[in-house]
Design a protein around this motif. Structure first.
Motif, PDB file in Angstrom:
ATOM      1  N   ALA A 117      85.150   2.249  14.712  1.00 51.12           N
ATOM      2  CA  ALA A 117      85.710   3.183  14.014  1.00 51.12           C
ATOM      3  C   ALA A 117      87.111   3.210  12.595  1.00 51.12           C
ATOM      4  CB  ALA A 117      87.066   3.260  15.240  1.00 51.12           C
ATOM      5  N   MET A 118      87.121   1.664  12.947  1.00 44.01           N
ATOM      6  CA  MET A 118      88.251   1.409  11.652  1.00 44.01           C
ATOM      7  C   MET A 118      87.450   1.155   9.900  1.00 44.01           C
ATOM      8  SD  MET A 118      89.132  -2.845  11.222  1.00 44.01           S
ATOM      9  CE  MET A 118      87.383  -3.221  10.867  1.00 44.01           C
ATOM     10  N   ALA A 119      86.383   1.352  10.130  1.00 45.81           N
ATOM     11  CA  ALA A 119      85.314   1.616   9.273  1.00 45.81           C
ATOM     12  C   ALA A 119      85.262   3.096   8.848  1.00 45.81           C
ATOM     13  CB  ALA A 119      83.348   1.370   8.734  1.00 45.81           C
ATOM     14  N   LEU A 120      85.418   4.112   9.576  1.00 50.48           N
ATOM     15  CA  LEU A 120      84.781   5.363   9.341  1.00 50.48           C
ATOM     16  C   LEU A 120      86.383   5.530   9.062  1.00 50.48           C
ATOM     17  CD1 LEU A 120      82.558   6.762  12.308  1.00 50.48           C
ATOM     18  CD2 LEU A 120      82.486   6.090   9.517  1.00 50.48           C
ATOM     19  N   GLY A 121      87.853   4.878   8.949  1.00 49.23           N
ATOM     20  CA  GLY A 121      88.852   5.147   9.412  1.00 49.23           C
ATOM     21  C   GLY A 121      89.327   5.082   7.540  1.00 49.23           C
ATOM     22  N   ASN A 122      89.036   4.282   7.188  1.00 44.79           N
ATOM     23  CA  ASN A 122      89.313   3.624   6.378  1.00 44.79           C
ATOM     24  C   ASN A 122      88.161   4.592   4.700  1.00 44.79           C
ATOM     25  OD1 ASN A 122      91.127   2.052   6.140  1.00 44.79           O
ATOM     26  ND2 ASN A 122      90.527   0.526   7.094  1.00 44.79           N
ATOM     27  N   ALA A 123      87.631   5.203   5.251  1.00 51.00           N
ATOM     28  CA  ALA A 123      86.428   5.610   3.881  1.00 51.00           C
ATOM     29  C   ALA A 123      87.264   6.804   3.201  1.00 51.00           C
ATOM     30  CB  ALA A 123      85.517   6.155   4.201  1.00 51.00           C
ATOM     31  N   VAL A 124      88.056   7.151   3.684  1.00 52.20           N
ATOM     32  CA  VAL A 124      88.815   8.322   2.953  1.00 52.20           C
ATOM     33  C   VAL A 124      89.912   7.522   1.873  1.00 52.20           C
ATOM     34  CG1 VAL A 124      90.137  10.862   2.568  1.00 52.20           C
ATOM     35  CG2 VAL A 124      88.012  10.752   4.105  1.00 52.20           C
ATOM     36  N   PRO A 125      90.515   6.939   2.426  1.00 51.53           N
ATOM     37  CA  PRO A 125      91.762   5.931   1.613  1.00 51.53           C
ATOM     38  C   PRO A 125      90.627   5.347   1.131  1.00 51.53           C
ATOM     39  CG  PRO A 125      92.366   5.998   4.217  1.00 51.53           C
ATOM     40  CD  PRO A 125      91.088   6.807   4.282  1.00 51.53           C
ATOM     41  N   ILE A 126      89.499   5.313   1.041  1.00 46.35           N
ATOM     42  CA  ILE A 126      88.952   3.992  -0.150  1.00 46.35           C
ATOM     43  C   ILE A 126      88.644   4.870  -1.028  1.00 46.35           C
ATOM     44  CG2 ILE A 126      87.114   2.664  -0.527  1.00 46.35           C
ATOM     45  CD1 ILE A 126      87.647   1.236   2.105  1.00 46.35           C
ATOM     46  N   ILE A 127      87.810   6.780  -0.560  1.00 44.73           N
ATOM     47  CA  ILE A 127      87.447   7.531  -1.300  1.00 44.73           C
ATOM     48  C   ILE A 127      88.458   7.710  -2.457  1.00 44.73           C
ATOM     49  CG2 ILE A 127      86.783   9.547  -1.787  1.00 44.73           C
ATOM     50  CD1 ILE A 127      84.903   8.797   0.198  1.00 44.73           C
ATOM     51  N   ALA A 128      89.960   8.036  -1.927  1.00 46.13           N
ATOM     52  CA  ALA A 128      91.242   8.343  -2.585  1.00 46.13           C
ATOM     53  C   ALA A 128      91.209   7.597  -3.398  1.00 46.13           C
ATOM     54  CB  ALA A 128      91.934   8.676  -2.098  1.00 46.13           C
ATOM     55  N   ILE A 129      91.600   6.756  -3.227  1.00 47.76           N
ATOM     56  CA  ILE A 129      92.143   5.330  -4.624  1.00 47.76           C
ATOM     57  C   ILE A 129      90.620   5.354  -5.546  1.00 47.76           C
ATOM     58  CG2 ILE A 129      92.387   2.891  -4.554  1.00 47.76           C
ATOM     59  CD1 ILE A 129      93.369   2.398  -1.854  1.00 47.76           C
ATOM     60  N   VAL A 130      90.195   5.334  -5.243  1.00 46.74           N
ATOM     61  CA  VAL A 130      88.689   5.263  -6.650  1.00 46.74           C
ATOM     62  C   VAL A 130      88.924   6.594  -7.256  1.00 46.74           C
ATOM     63  CG1 VAL A 130      86.206   6.124  -6.733  1.00 46.74           C
ATOM     64  CG2 VAL A 130      86.813   4.361  -4.830  1.00 46.74           C
TER      65      VAL A 130
END
Length: 137
Positions: A117-130
């Motif tokens: 859940a931690m990894a899935l929840g941070n996937a979109v924020p990481i993509i947004a930063i990229v």
């Protein structure tokens, strides 16, 4: 102002994930015998939740801003997204203590779920930063 579209997408993803995670965790702790069904519902809810943030990110990339942006414009949105990621990680790890009061077999099932859940929840924020970094460079 355009870059805040990515911040909004990250916020929807993070806070939506927190809600989905909390409801799934409550169900897993109250009905541990239905663990596979709860996990299946979690993935279904998560995939439905991620439709809007991913669409926002893709639309933001398809229709770039008309003016040229530099790194100073992107600093505040990136910091806000980083704070959202920290909030998400802190919340998920804070939920380990209720899982610590259950039997060993269920705890062994819940621990990987927490990290997932931690990894899935941070996937979109990481993509947004990229994507923000791609737009400003």
């Amino acid at each position: 102002m355009f870059l805040y579209l990515y911040v909004l997408a990250a916020a929807i993803a993070v806070f939506g994930m927190i809600v989905v995670f909390r409801s799934t965790m409550d169900n897993m702790l109250t009905e541990p015998e239905k663990f596979p069904q709860h996990l299946n519902r979690f993935f279904t809810k998560f995939s439905i939740l991620e439709i809007l943030p991913i669409a926002m990110i893709v639309l933001g990339f398809i229709f770039p801003p008309s003016e040229q942006l530099d790194m100073s414009d992107a600093l505040i949105p990136i910091v806000i997204i980083g704070l959202l990621m920290i909030i998400h990680i802190f919340y998920i790890f804070s939920q380990r203590s209720p899982a610590g009061n259950v039997e060993k077999e269920l705890k062994q099932r819940i621990q990987p779920f927490i990290f997932m859940a931690m990894a899935l929840g941070n996937a979109v924020p990481i993509i947004a930063i990229v994507f923000i970094l791609l737009i400003v460079s």
